[in-house]
Design a protein around this motif. Structure first.
Motif, PDB file in Angstrom:
ATOM      1  N   LYS A 572      14.198   4.301   8.369  1.00 55.43           N
ATOM      2  CA  LYS A 572      14.584   5.653   7.855  1.00 55.43           C
ATOM      3  C   LYS A 572      13.132   5.938   6.064  1.00 55.43           C
ATOM      4  O   LYS A 572      13.151   4.871   6.190  1.00 55.43           O
ATOM      5  N   PHE A 573      13.415   6.999   5.862  1.00 56.52           N
ATOM      6  CA  PHE A 573      12.662   6.536   4.198  1.00 56.52           C
ATOM      7  C   PHE A 573      13.066   6.689   3.504  1.00 56.52           C
ATOM      8  O   PHE A 573      14.689   6.448   3.487  1.00 56.52           O
ATOM      9  N   GLU A 574      12.891   5.939   1.904  1.00 54.73           N
ATOM     10  CA  GLU A 574      12.787   5.658   1.327  1.00 54.73           C
ATOM     11  C   GLU A 574      13.134   6.314   0.130  1.00 54.73           C
ATOM     12  O   GLU A 574      12.651   7.555   0.444  1.00 54.73           O
ATOM     13  N   GLY A 575      14.344   6.890  -0.472  1.00 52.63           N
ATOM     14  CA  GLY A 575      14.710   7.386  -0.949  1.00 52.63           C
ATOM     15  C   GLY A 575      15.236   8.682  -0.309  1.00 52.63           C
ATOM     16  O   GLY A 575      16.187   9.948  -1.004  1.00 52.63           O
ATOM     17  N   ASP A 595       6.504  -2.823  -2.120  1.00 51.23           N
ATOM     18  CA  ASP A 595       5.053  -2.460  -2.035  1.00 51.23           C
ATOM     19  C   ASP A 595       5.264  -0.583  -1.744  1.00 51.23           C
ATOM     20  O   ASP A 595       5.751  -0.937  -0.868  1.00 51.23           O
ATOM     21  N   ARG A 596       4.708   0.075  -1.989  1.00 54.49           N
ATOM     22  CA  ARG A 596       4.883   0.959  -2.720  1.00 54.49           C
ATOM     23  C   ARG A 596       5.140   1.628  -1.274  1.00 54.49           C
ATOM     24  O   ARG A 596       5.722   2.937  -0.627  1.00 54.49           O
ATOM     25  N   LEU A 597       3.800   1.128  -0.213  1.00 55.69           N
ATOM     26  CA  LEU A 597       3.568   1.850   1.148  1.00 55.69           C
ATOM     27  C   LEU A 597       4.278   1.163   1.905  1.00 55.69           C
ATOM     28  O   LEU A 597       4.329   1.763   3.273  1.00 55.69           O
ATOM     29  N   ALA A 598       4.381  -0.241   1.671  1.00 59.48           N
ATOM     30  CA  ALA A 598       5.191  -0.716   2.719  1.00 59.48           C
ATOM     31  C   ALA A 598       6.856  -1.515   1.888  1.00 59.48           C
ATOM     32  O   ALA A 598       6.666  -2.802   2.113  1.00 59.48           O
ATOM     33  N   PRO A 599       7.728  -0.172   1.854  1.00 62.42           N
ATOM     34  CA  PRO A 599       9.223  -1.035   1.195  1.00 62.42           C
ATOM     35  C   PRO A 599       9.709  -1.513   1.857  1.00 62.42           C
ATOM     36  O   PRO A 599       9.763  -1.739   3.493  1.00 62.42           O
ATOM     37  N   GLU A 600      10.373  -2.549   1.473  1.00 65.01           N
ATOM     38  CA  GLU A 600      11.929  -2.842   1.724  1.00 65.01           C
ATOM     39  C   GLU A 600      13.016  -2.866   2.063  1.00 65.01           C
ATOM     40  O   GLU A 600      13.125  -1.574   0.776  1.00 65.01           O
ATOM     41  N   LEU A 618      11.933   0.340   6.637  1.00 67.32           N
ATOM     42  CA  LEU A 618      11.981   1.571   5.456  1.00 67.32           C
ATOM     43  C   LEU A 618      10.211   2.317   5.581  1.00 67.32           C
ATOM     44  O   LEU A 618       9.215   1.522   5.693  1.00 67.32           O
ATOM     45  N   LEU A 619       9.899   3.794   5.144  1.00 68.88           N
ATOM     46  CA  LEU A 619       9.071   4.275   5.611  1.00 68.88           C
ATOM     47  C   LEU A 619       8.320   5.251   4.189  1.00 68.88           C
ATOM     48  O   LEU A 619       9.923   5.010   3.490  1.00 68.88           O
ATOM     49  N   GLN A 620       7.564   5.455   4.386  1.00 68.75           N
ATOM     50  CA  GLN A 620       6.830   6.745   2.839  1.00 68.75           C
ATOM     51  C   GLN A 620       7.205   7.913   3.535  1.00 68.75           C
ATOM     52  O   GLN A 620       5.920   8.082   4.033  1.00 68.75           O
ATOM     53  N   TYR A 621       7.696   9.110   3.124  1.00 73.40           N
ATOM     54  CA  TYR A 621       7.596  10.159   3.424  1.00 73.40           C
ATOM     55  C   TYR A 621       6.234  10.897   2.985  1.00 73.40           C
ATOM     56  O   TYR A 621       5.898  10.567   1.825  1.00 73.40           O
ATOM     57  N   PHE A 627       2.604   5.823   9.919  1.00 71.58           N
ATOM     58  CA  PHE A 627       2.567   5.899  11.645  1.00 71.58           C
ATOM     59  C   PHE A 627       2.615   4.884  11.319  1.00 71.58           C
ATOM     60  O   PHE A 627       2.914   4.007  12.491  1.00 71.58           O
ATOM     61  N   ASP A 628       1.389   3.780  10.761  1.00 74.77           N
ATOM     62  CA  ASP A 628       1.172   2.721  11.339  1.00 74.77           C
ATOM     63  C   ASP A 628       2.271   1.002  11.106  1.00 74.77           C
ATOM     64  O   ASP A 628       2.439   0.867  12.364  1.00 74.77           O
ATOM     65  N   ARG A 629       2.887   1.632  10.505  1.00 69.88           N
ATOM     66  CA  ARG A 629       4.956   0.857  10.272  1.00 69.88           C
ATOM     67  C   ARG A 629       5.188   1.360  11.333  1.00 69.88           C
ATOM     68  O   ARG A 629       5.795  -0.198  11.638  1.00 69.88           O
ATOM     69  N   LEU A 630       5.277   2.242  11.916  1.00 67.53           N
ATOM     70  CA  LEU A 630       5.651   2.985  13.579  1.00 67.53           C
ATOM     71  C   LEU A 630       5.874   2.189  14.721  1.00 67.53           C
ATOM     72  O   LEU A 630       6.214   0.941  15.521  1.00 67.53           O
TER      73      LEU A 630
END
Length: 878
Positions: A572-575, A595-600, A618-621, A627-630
């Motif tokens: 899911k996406f942070e926020g 981290d901003r781009l790798a939220p926990e 967790l992802l960032q919209y 996409f790399d995390r996915l």
């Protein structure tokens, strides 16, 4: 290899220098006789540090905050601003310029002054002119500084280890830990690439700020050795007496800037001394030199805010627990003496936050706290040490600008403005002004407290409303409270009433369904009609499962996704908020981590199932790093759930959504759109039509129930059929997802929803009207704040909009608090009530088809009057 040999030689030479010069200056001090020893120590220490170089100057400044290691006068010298340092020689300058610039000096600049106008321990600054005629400031790292810093840091680390081992009384100070934690920050001072990045980040944090400016960086001309930025004409900080702007107001502005960096950006200037600050005659503040900055994590900021919140309310046990958890390096060391520790720390807190707060001293608080930590065998983290240095230096400058400044009182005003709670003064004002207007609502709330817990409105979770309404009647665009006050409503029940309250079609449909028996758990024609309308809106082959709420719809969709894919994890996406389930609320609002781009993932409520939280990706919209995390986690993911048009942003990123669907399709990950808010509001069928994407599943709610509780999952037939029985009970248990509910698809709700969707389908011009109304109102509100000179961001589209008193436009949801004046948003809601408008205090706002042009004009005028009143009351001044 050659660099390694050079570094080893430099380290060896550094060791010799330390021994030699330390012995020499110790002898100088000893030979000084019996005079004023403190004054003599200060002078000798200053000369010694200058001789030893930049690493020792900066490390000394930071360690000087650790009261108890050094005498008081010596600590002052460690924090002293070292000015008038010698520049590097002409030959060395030419060497660095040849190495550091992308082309010869004459090709890069039309003019370059080789005599620096400012010199520090690490770099010096020259003025230059571009070929386009722009005046520039060019920061050049001194030749050899990088190697000296690296060697000195290596030697200092080993010396700290040796001192720790050989001098038992000093072990409690944990010098090796301090030095090791400080080394990265100290070494990065001579990397202009990194400094340029930090400077640009601070500039973004303060973009559009009314009185803070950060010089623009020319990244295309900057390298590791050279930083090129715009030249700023202003008075240097140490000459502040030459500025015409009132000193008291200037000091308040400076404190506002310092605290905003710390508490809301988490990226702060570690050394805000007068040499790094410039001031304009109009009170504009310019920050320079970002060689040494501190960072606080999301958890640090959360802990710091929670700590101060408890201190302000004199909740000493909570304050002790929060500070210890966040900023004490070895909290386990106090466990055996916990009661004594809590008693002693409470005494420190009471002294500084209660007894002497009118004469607040960060130095005094730190001195007492550090000594206490040492008594219990622990210490504060170096992150907090850097923060302490920043606050000490900044507050020292504040008292220089305004000797009479009340730092604690200003701090309270600052924290009140950015708190989700009304400050005492403002609450008292609204108690007087609103109390007489709504006695019935207030009495009803007090009575209900004896038998009702209402976390959505009367007892709003985490951010309670001070003056909730009790609505007796609603019709069209207006609500009437139990006291007879009428308001144009911008809440619409958080979204369902797109046609307005009590629309005739809905009233007739509900009346008929109730008369026909209010059927549930048995099929009814209205259930079939509602499901058919939803399926048709999502295209051929779509199938629907009905539920009782958006939260239920999300829970159903996630279970279906797991059953269909055979995988367990959810991304899911942070926020993004997906209802009150454990999965739906992970990192959804108010609290973030990592981290901003790798939220926990982090829970946003007590009572969460920890395993659910920990197993959420967790992802960032809007960020390509998602996409790399996915891809890295693809084999374990059942689905990704996303608000395609996040309510917090009131807009969508079509390119990002398209790429998200491509990546997930490649890896067999289902995409679930949460359109509980936006479905049938921004378009008939939702954001998917506007963004041009086809999710596997979509969660709906709100509008599809016509104002009654309802939810639905709609999507590809082969996926939704995972919830359909096979006819074989044994196969069902193994392969099918059960998602039933007694009231799901009940005839009354389905009839109301069918009436609304039918009306929307048959009157598509409603959406054109909502877009026009939203665009007009947003333009009006933006014009008003611009005319009034109030920093405000108004954004939205397609009947959804938000108002934020902010000097920036944050990209990430976690950054919405970075500069956002939360108290102003809350106060605006109460000011607007006096002008006949009801708006949610901390929520996006919405328009309905029932809002007339006359309503919009009233809203516009109410907003202008309210903001003008707030401005005249000093809301937006510092």
């Amino acid at each position: 290899m050659f660099y390694g040999v050079r570094l080893a030689c430099r380290a060896a030479w550094e060791g010799v220098r330390i021994i030699g010069w330390t012995s020499f200056y110790a002898a100088v001090y000893a030979a000084g006789g019996r005079g004023d020893r403190r004054a003599r120590l200060s002078g000798v220490l200053r000369r010694y540090l200058l001789r030893m170089g930049p690493m020792y100057v900066k490390a000394g400044q930071v360690l000087g905050t650790q009261s108890g290691i050094l005498p008081g006068q010596a600590s002052e010298e460690f924090r002293h601003f070292f000015s008038d340092l010698p520049p590097m020689g002409p030959a060395a300058l030419e060497t660095v310029l040849r190495r550091g610039l992308p082309a010869p000096v004459t090709e890069v600049f039309a003019d370059f002054d080789r005599v620096p106008f400012a010199v520090g321990s690490v770099a010096q600054i020259h003025s230059a002119v571009s070929h386009e005629g722009e005046r520039l400031a060019v920061k050049v790292v001194k030749d050899g500084v990088q190697e000296r810093l690296a060697a000195a840091s290596w030697v200092l680390a080993r010396l700290a280890v040796a001192v720790h081992a050989l001098v038992p009384p000093l072990r409690k100070y944990e010098l090796p830990g301090h030095v090791e934690e400080l080394r990265p920050a100290l070494l990065e001072q001579c990397d202009m690439h990194k400094e340029a990045s930090r400077q640009s980040e601070v500039a973004r944090n303060f973009r559009n700020h009314p009185f803070l400016r950060v010089p623009r960086v020319y990244e295309e001309l900057s390298t590791r050795d050279v930083l090129v930025m715009e030249y700023v004409e202003a008075t240097r900080g140490e000459n502040v007496e030459q500025v015409a702007f009132p000193r008291t107001d200037l000091a308040a502005r400076l404190q506002d800037v310092f605290y905003c960096m710390v508490y809301f950006h988490g990226l702060f200037h570690v050394d805000p001394h007068p040499g790094n600050i410039m001031v304009g005659d109009d009170g504009q503040i310019i920050l320079v030199d970002f060689g040494l900055v501190g960072r606080l994590t999301e958890e640090d900021r959360w802990g710091l805010s929670a700590f101060y919140y408890a201190c302000i309310r004199h909740q000493w046990d909570l304050a002790t627990e929060r500070f210890t958890r966040t900023f004490v390096v070895h909290p386990e060391r106090v466990a055996a003496r916990r009661a004594d520790y809590e008693r002693d720390f409470t005494a420190v807190l009471q002294r500084h936050f209660q007894e002497v707060s009118a004469n607040w001293s960060t130095m005094g608080f730190l001195t007492d706290t550090i000594r206490l930590m040492h008594r219990y065998g622990t210490r504060m983290s170096t992150r907090f040490t850097l923060l302490a240095l920043s606050l000490l230096t900044g507050e020292g400058y504040l008292t220089m600008v305004d000797p009479g400044i009340d730092i604690w009182r200003n701090a309270r005003r600052f924290t009140d403005r950015f708190s989700p709670y009304l400050g005492d003064d403002l609450r008292e004002r609204f108690e007087r002004e609103l109390g007489a207007r709504m006695p019935g609502s207030r009495a009803a709330r007090r009575e209900a407290a004896g038998y009702l817990v209402a976390p959505t409105h009367l007892d709003r979770f985490a951010m309670p409303s001070a003056f909730p309404l009790i609505v007796a009647q609603a019709s069209g665009s207006k609500v009437r409270d139990v006291d007879g006050n009428d308001y144009i409503d911008l809440s619409l029940g958080y979204g369902p009433h797109i046609l307005g309250y009590a629309h005739p079609d809905v009233v007739e449909a509900v009346r008929g369904a109730v008369t026909d028996g209010a059927v549930n758990a048995i099929g009814s024609p209205s259930e079939l009609s509602l499901a058919r309308l939803i399926a048709e809106a999502f295209g051929p082959g779509a199938k629907v499962v009905l539920s009782n709420s958006g939260t239920e719809a999300v829970q159903m969709a996630l279970r279906i996704a797991r059953a269909h894919t055979g995988r367990q994890r959810v991304a899911k996406f942070e926020g993004h908020f997906h209802g009150f389930s454990d999965q739906g609320m992970v990192s959804s609002w108010f609290r973030y981590r990592g981290d901003r781009l790798a939220p926990e993932p982090v829970a946003n409520s007590a009572g969460f199932h920890d395993a659910v939280v920990d197993d959420t990706l967790l992802l960032q919209y809007g960020e390509r790093a998602s996409f790399d995390r996915l891809l890295d986690n693809a084999s374990t993911l059942a689905c990704v759930i996303v608000e395609p048009m996040p309510a917090a942003l009131a807009d969508f990123d079509a390119d990002f959504l398209s790429r998200l669907h491509e990546v997930c399709a490649e890896k067999g990950i289902l995409v679930v759109h949460d359109e509980v808010v936006t479905g049938f509001r921004v378009h008939y069928g939702g954001v998917r039509h506007l963004a041009g994407v086809e999710p596997d599943l979509t969660c709906l709610g709100k509008i599809i129930g016509g104002g009654l509780p309802c939810g639905a999952v709609v999507g590809r037939a082969e996926v939704v059929d995972t919830a359909r029985t096979t006819g074989d009970p044994f196969l069902d248990i193994d392969t099918r997802a059960f998602v039933g509910g007694t009231m799901s698809g009940n005839s009354v709700t389905a009839a109301a929803g069918t009436a609304v969707l039918t009306h929307l389908r048959d009157n598509p011009q409603i959406y054109d009207g909502l877009r026009r109304k939203t665009a007009w109102l947003i333009d009006e509100l933006r014009t008003h704040t611009a005319d009034l000179g109030v920093p405000c961001v108004v954004k939205g589209r397609d009947s959804i909009f938000s108002i934020t008193f902010d000097h920036a436009v944050p990209r990430l949801v976690r950054d919405r608090l970075a500069g956002t004046r939360i108290e102003a948003n809350i106060a605006l809601a109460y000011y607007m009530r006096a002008h006949g408008v009801h708006m949610p205090e901390l929520h996006t706002m919405m328009l309905s088809d029932a809002h007339s042009d006359a309503d919009l004009k009233c809203i516009s005028q109410a907003f202008r009057n309210s903001v003008a009143e707030m401005a005249s009351s000093g809301f937006f001044t510092s």
